[in-house]
Design an enzyme around this catalytic site. Structure first.
Site, PDB file in Angstrom:
ATOM      1  N   GLU A   1      38.770  -8.617 -18.987  1.00 11.85           N
ATOM      2  CA  GLU A   1      37.530  -7.852 -18.864  1.00 11.85           C
ATOM      3  C   GLU A   1      37.821  -6.369 -19.053  1.00 11.85           C
ATOM      4  O   GLU A   1      38.205  -5.682 -18.099  1.00 11.85           O
ATOM      5  CB  GLU A   1      36.908  -8.061 -17.479  1.00 11.85           C
ATOM      6  CG  GLU A   1      36.604  -9.505 -17.141  1.00 11.85           C
ATOM      7  CD  GLU A   1      35.566  -9.621 -16.026  1.00 11.85           C
ATOM      8  OE1 GLU A   1      34.494 -10.166 -16.310  1.00 11.85           O
ATOM      9  OE2 GLU A   1      35.810  -9.147 -14.911  1.00 11.85           O
TER      10      GLU A   1
ATOM     11  N   GLY B   1      29.184  -4.124 -17.482  1.00  7.99           N
ATOM     12  CA  GLY B   1      27.902  -3.563 -17.032  1.00  7.99           C
ATOM     13  C   GLY B   1      27.423  -2.391 -17.870  1.00  7.99           C
ATOM     14  O   GLY B   1      26.489  -1.697 -17.485  1.00  7.99           O
TER      15      GLY B   1
ATOM     16  N   LYS C   1      28.383 -11.094  -8.341  1.00  4.19           N
ATOM     17  CA  LYS C   1      28.710  -9.840  -7.642  1.00  4.19           C
ATOM     18  C   LYS C   1      27.861  -9.759  -6.357  1.00  4.19           C
ATOM     19  O   LYS C   1      27.616 -10.779  -5.728  1.00  4.19           O
ATOM     20  CB  LYS C   1      28.514  -8.650  -8.577  1.00  4.19           C
ATOM     21  CG  LYS C   1      29.257  -8.864  -9.912  1.00  4.19           C
ATOM     22  CD  LYS C   1      29.317  -7.668 -10.783  1.00  4.19           C
ATOM     23  CE  LYS C   1      30.079  -8.015 -12.058  1.00  4.19           C
ATOM     24  NZ  LYS C   1      30.264  -6.886 -12.949  1.00  4.19           N
TER      25      LYS C   1
ATOM     26  N   HIS D   1      39.314  -8.547  -9.537  1.00  5.49           N
ATOM     27  CA  HIS D   1      38.249  -8.021 -10.400  1.00  5.49           C
ATOM     28  C   HIS D   1      38.359  -6.497 -10.465  1.00  5.49           C
ATOM     29  O   HIS D   1      38.732  -5.855  -9.485  1.00  5.49           O
ATOM     30  CB  HIS D   1      36.880  -8.436  -9.842  1.00  5.49           C
ATOM     31  CG  HIS D   1      35.780  -8.177 -10.820  1.00  5.49           C
ATOM     32  ND1 HIS D   1      35.226  -6.922 -10.984  1.00  5.49           N
ATOM     33  CD2 HIS D   1      35.160  -8.984 -11.711  1.00  5.49           C
ATOM     34  CE1 HIS D   1      34.299  -6.984 -11.930  1.00  5.49           C
ATOM     35  NE2 HIS D   1      34.239  -8.229 -12.387  1.00  5.49           N
TER      36      HIS D   1
ATOM     37  N   GLU E   1      36.268  -4.262 -10.254  1.00  4.87           N
ATOM     38  CA  GLU E   1      35.511  -3.544  -9.216  1.00  4.87           C
ATOM     39  C   GLU E   1      36.281  -3.535  -7.898  1.00  4.87           C
ATOM     40  O   GLU E   1      36.180  -2.582  -7.126  1.00  4.87           O
ATOM     41  CB  GLU E   1      34.115  -4.183  -9.063  1.00  4.87           C
ATOM     42  CG  GLU E   1      33.229  -3.832 -10.257  1.00  4.87           C
ATOM     43  CD  GLU E   1      32.216  -4.883 -10.641  1.00  4.87           C
ATOM     44  OE1 GLU E   1      31.948  -5.803  -9.846  1.00  4.87           O
ATOM     45  OE2 GLU E   1      31.674  -4.790 -11.769  1.00  4.87           O
TER      46      GLU E   1
ATOM     47  N   SER F   1      29.794  -7.347 -20.530  1.00  8.57           N
ATOM     48  CA  SER F   1      28.538  -7.387 -21.286  1.00  8.57           C
ATOM     49  C   SER F   1      28.446  -8.607 -22.203  1.00  8.57           C
ATOM     50  O   SER F   1      27.917  -8.527 -23.308  1.00  8.57           O
ATOM     51  CB  SER F   1      28.340  -6.085 -22.067  1.00  8.57           C
ATOM     52  OG  SER F   1      28.265  -4.996 -21.164  1.00  8.57           O
TER      53      SER F   1
ATOM     54  N   ASN G   1      29.430 -14.478 -12.557  1.00  8.89           N
ATOM     55  CA  ASN G   1      29.858 -13.700 -11.390  1.00  8.89           C
ATOM     56  C   ASN G   1      28.639 -12.929 -10.903  1.00  8.89           C
ATOM     57  O   ASN G   1      28.211 -11.974 -11.551  1.00  8.89           O
ATOM     58  CB  ASN G   1      30.985 -12.744 -11.788  1.00  8.89           C
ATOM     59  CG  ASN G   1      31.372 -11.801 -10.658  1.00  8.89           C
ATOM     60  OD1 ASN G   1      30.956 -11.991  -9.510  1.00  8.89           O
ATOM     61  ND2 ASN G   1      32.168 -10.789 -10.979  1.00  8.89           N
TER      62      ASN G   1
HETATM   63  P1  13P Z   1      28.729  -7.769 -16.991  1.00 15.76           P
HETATM   64  O1  13P Z   1      28.580  -9.095 -17.716  1.00 15.76           O
HETATM   65  O2  13P Z   1      27.528  -7.410 -16.186  1.00 15.76           O
HETATM   66  O3  13P Z   1      29.197  -6.695 -17.920  1.00 15.76           O
HETATM   67  O4  13P Z   1      29.908  -7.990 -15.916  1.00 15.76           O
HETATM   68  C1  13P Z   1      31.100  -8.538 -16.334  1.00 15.76           C
HETATM   69  C2  13P Z   1      31.915  -8.847 -15.141  1.00 15.76           C
HETATM   70  O5  13P Z   1      32.392  -7.967 -14.454  1.00 15.76           O
HETATM   71  C3  13P Z   1      32.110 -10.256 -14.791  1.00 15.76           C
HETATM   72  O6  13P Z   1      33.077 -10.401 -13.802  1.00 15.76           O
END
Ligand code: 13P
Length: 254
Positions: free
Chosen positions: A163, A169, A12, A93, A95, A209, A10
């Site tokens: 997640e 992150g 982002k 997601h 976010e 992560s 992803n």
């Molecule tokens: P990270 O791997 O950067 O922690 O992000 C995970 C994520 O949100 C994947 O959709």
């Protein structure tokens, strides 16, 4: 049954068009993977990347509208994705939930839009740190599932990405035992509330992560069918290594 590990990236809101194209070109040189590979990229790169991507790589969107069509400025519908042969999208997601106020009600509409337009959704769910500390993890996950899926969806297909928000992150990963416990919980929920076949056909990915150091032990767990990877999917060498790990686990399981 889920025989193939799915390595999903992803991106982002990262990369320019040139950087995206260079990434796909570099990735194209590897041998055809045994695992499944998907990359969720920004909307405006979908078509150019789809045009140059090797057949084994699924180019996916990161979001879709909850509406079918009409006066919704700035939105992109599932039908539009279908019209450019994009066959998968992330939905819900954390976010999107956290920064753009997406509720379970909106996510349910998005899922239905995806189903109606033959776009395979990857439904993202997960608890916050506060929720985990207050022993609400299972309650939150159950609510996120029960609000958007019913028995009427038993003949549909989707993937789920677990997640935990506190692991996204942050460099803090759920242990393989923590992740496996939640994946097993999700599997059981699907089995009891949708159907056993549905549960068996749904890949449950871990995200938060996930990287080249921890992917192998996570993907080896019985109810973890791959990963949804943010930061570690941005670098092509790291993504290639994740694909190699996906190949290893896929070969072990077959
Ligand atoms: P990270 O791997 O950067 O922690 O992000 C995970 C994520 O949100 C994947 O959709």
């Amino acid at each position: 049954m889920n025989v193939k590990t799915l390595v999903a990236g992803n991106w982002k809101m990262n990369k320019t068009l040139d950087e995206s194209i260079s990434f796909i070109e570099a990735l194209s040189h590897i041998p055809v993977p045994q695992c499944e590979v998907l990359l969720a990229v920004p909307f405006i790169y979908l078509k150019p990347l789809q045009d140059i991507a090797p057949k084994w790589l699924t180019i996916a969107a990161q979001n879709i509208s909850d509406k079918e069509q009409g006066a919704y400025t700035g939105e992109i519908s599932a039908k539009m994705l279908q019209s450019i042969s994009i066959k998968s999208t992330l939905i819900g997601h954390s976010e999107r939930r956290q920064y753009y106020g997406e509720t379970n009600a909106v996510i349910k509409e998005k899922l239905q839009q995806a189903f109606q337009n033959a776009v395979m959704p990857i439904l993202c769910i997960g608890e916050t740190l506060d929720e985990r500390k207050n022993n609400l993890t299972e309650h939150v996950i159950e609510n996120q599932l029960a609000s958007v899926l019913t028995k009427a969806d038993a003949n549909k297909s989707l993937h789920i990405a677990y997640e935990p928000v506190w692991a996204i992150g942050t460099g803090e990963t759920a242990t393989k035992e923590q992740a496996e416990a939640m994946h097993h919980f999700i599997y059981n929920w699907l089995k009891e509330n949708i159907s056993e076949t549905f549960a068996q056909q749904t890949k449950i990915l871990y995200g938060g992560s996930c990287n080249t150091q921890n992917a192998e032990e996570l993907f080896s767990m019985p109810h973890i069918h791959g990963g949804l990877v943010g930061g570690a999917s941005l670098d092509v060498d790291s993504f290639k290594l994740l694909i190699e790990i996906g190949n290893t686990i896929t070969n072990k399981n077959n």
